[in-house]
Design a protein around this motif. Structure first.
Motif, short mmCIF file in Angstrom:
data_model
loop_
_atom_site.label_atom_id
_atom_site.label_comp_id
_atom_site.label_asym_id
_atom_site.label_seq_id
_atom_site.Cartn_x
_atom_site.Cartn_y
_atom_site.Cartn_z
N GLY A 139 0.82 -1.21 0.00
CA GLY A 139 0.00 0.00 0.00
C GLY A 139 0.85 1.25 0.00
O GLY A 139 0.58 2.21 -0.74
N GLN A 140 1.91 1.27 0.83
CA GLN A 140 2.80 2.42 0.88
C GLN A 140 3.54 2.60 -0.44
O GLN A 140 3.74 3.72 -0.91
CB GLN A 140 3.81 2.24 2.02
CG GLN A 140 3.19 2.28 3.41
CD GLN A 140 2.61 3.64 3.74
OE1 GLN A 140 3.29 4.65 3.65
NE2 GLN A 140 1.35 3.67 4.14
N ALA A 141 3.97 1.49 -1.03
CA ALA A 141 4.71 1.55 -2.29
C ALA A 141 3.84 2.13 -3.40
O ALA A 141 4.31 2.89 -4.25
CB ALA A 141 5.21 0.16 -2.68
N SER A 142 2.55 1.79 -3.40
CA SER A 142 1.64 2.31 -4.42
C SER A 142 1.51 3.82 -4.31
O SER A 142 1.28 4.51 -5.31
CB SER A 142 0.26 1.65 -4.27
OG SER A 142 0.35 0.26 -4.53
N GLN A 143 1.65 4.36 -3.10
CA GLN A 143 1.60 5.81 -2.92
C GLN A 143 2.82 6.49 -3.53
O GLN A 143 2.73 7.64 -3.97
CB GLN A 143 1.53 6.15 -1.42
CG GLN A 143 0.27 5.69 -0.73
CD GLN A 143 0.27 6.02 0.75
OE1 GLN A 143 1.08 6.82 1.22
NE2 GLN A 143 -0.62 5.39 1.51
#
Length: 207
Positions: free
Chosen positions: A86-90
């Motif tokens: 999820g953080q990487a997608s940001q």
């Protein structure tokens, strides 16, 4: 109800042993001596006459309250593979690709390396991290060490390596082809993060 009193020392893993069972105690009491009151249904832990922990009794095994761990340990446990993705997608598509490849096999074993990559956001920002991840993917080495090396060298905005014969050297030699002149080459025999062992600074970055 009959109660049995005993004493125990809180181990470095935040647990005490009572009979055949391990019970967690707040991390600030590591190394301290505590008094334990045990009954058939409950285990109470006291430190300097103050009740600090209560567990339902267990005949054998281990009872752990995650809240007893120090904050950094709790943070590590909360940063699951789902959280990392999820953080990487940001950050961007390239960062997500790096994290996906890191966690593709043995996700829990390589979780610290993924956390390390995301920890670089604090120092370098999303834009630079995304560019570094794109460069790492381009050279075929999407590891924490490579991403950080690119950022340290400041080469994330350099032209991407050419394909074909002219670019073969960069692909064959991995991250060294990008920033060998700026940071030391990897010492022979040193283990890569993508083999499941993130180095010390990966751990620090992930915190």
């Amino acid at each position: 109800m009959l109660a049995r009193w005993s004493q125990a020392t809180v181990g470095p893993d935040i647990h005490i042993k009572v009979g055949r069972t391990l019970y967690s105690v707040p991390w600030k009491l590591i190394g301290r001596r505590v008094d334990v009151r045990s009954t058939a249904t409950m285990v109470q832990v006291f430190h300097e006459s103050e009740l600090v922990k209560t567990h339902a009794a267990l005949e054998q095994g281990k009872r752990t309250d995650r809240g007893d761990y120090p904050p950094e340990k709790i943070a590590f446990q909360m940063r699951t593979p789902i959280w990392c993705r999820g953080q990487a997608s940001q950050v961007g598509d390239a960062c997500r690709e790096v994290i996906d490849q890191l966690l593709e096999v043995n996700a829990l074993y390589r979780l610290r390396a993924a956390q390390g990559v995301l920890g670089l956001r604090k120092m370098y920002g999303d834009t630079r991290l995304e560019a570094a991840c794109r460069k790492a993917v381009a050279v075929g080495d999407p590891s924490y060490r490579t991403v950080k090396g690119i950022l340290v060298a400041g080469t994330e905005t350099d032209p991407e390596p050419e394909t074909g014969y002219a670019g073969a050297s960069a692909f064959l030699h991995g991250p060294e082809g990008l920033f060998a002149a700026t940071i030391p080459l990897q010492i022979p025999g040193e283990v890569h993060d993508d083999q499941g062992h993130a180095d010390t600074d990966a751990e620090e970055a992930g915190r």
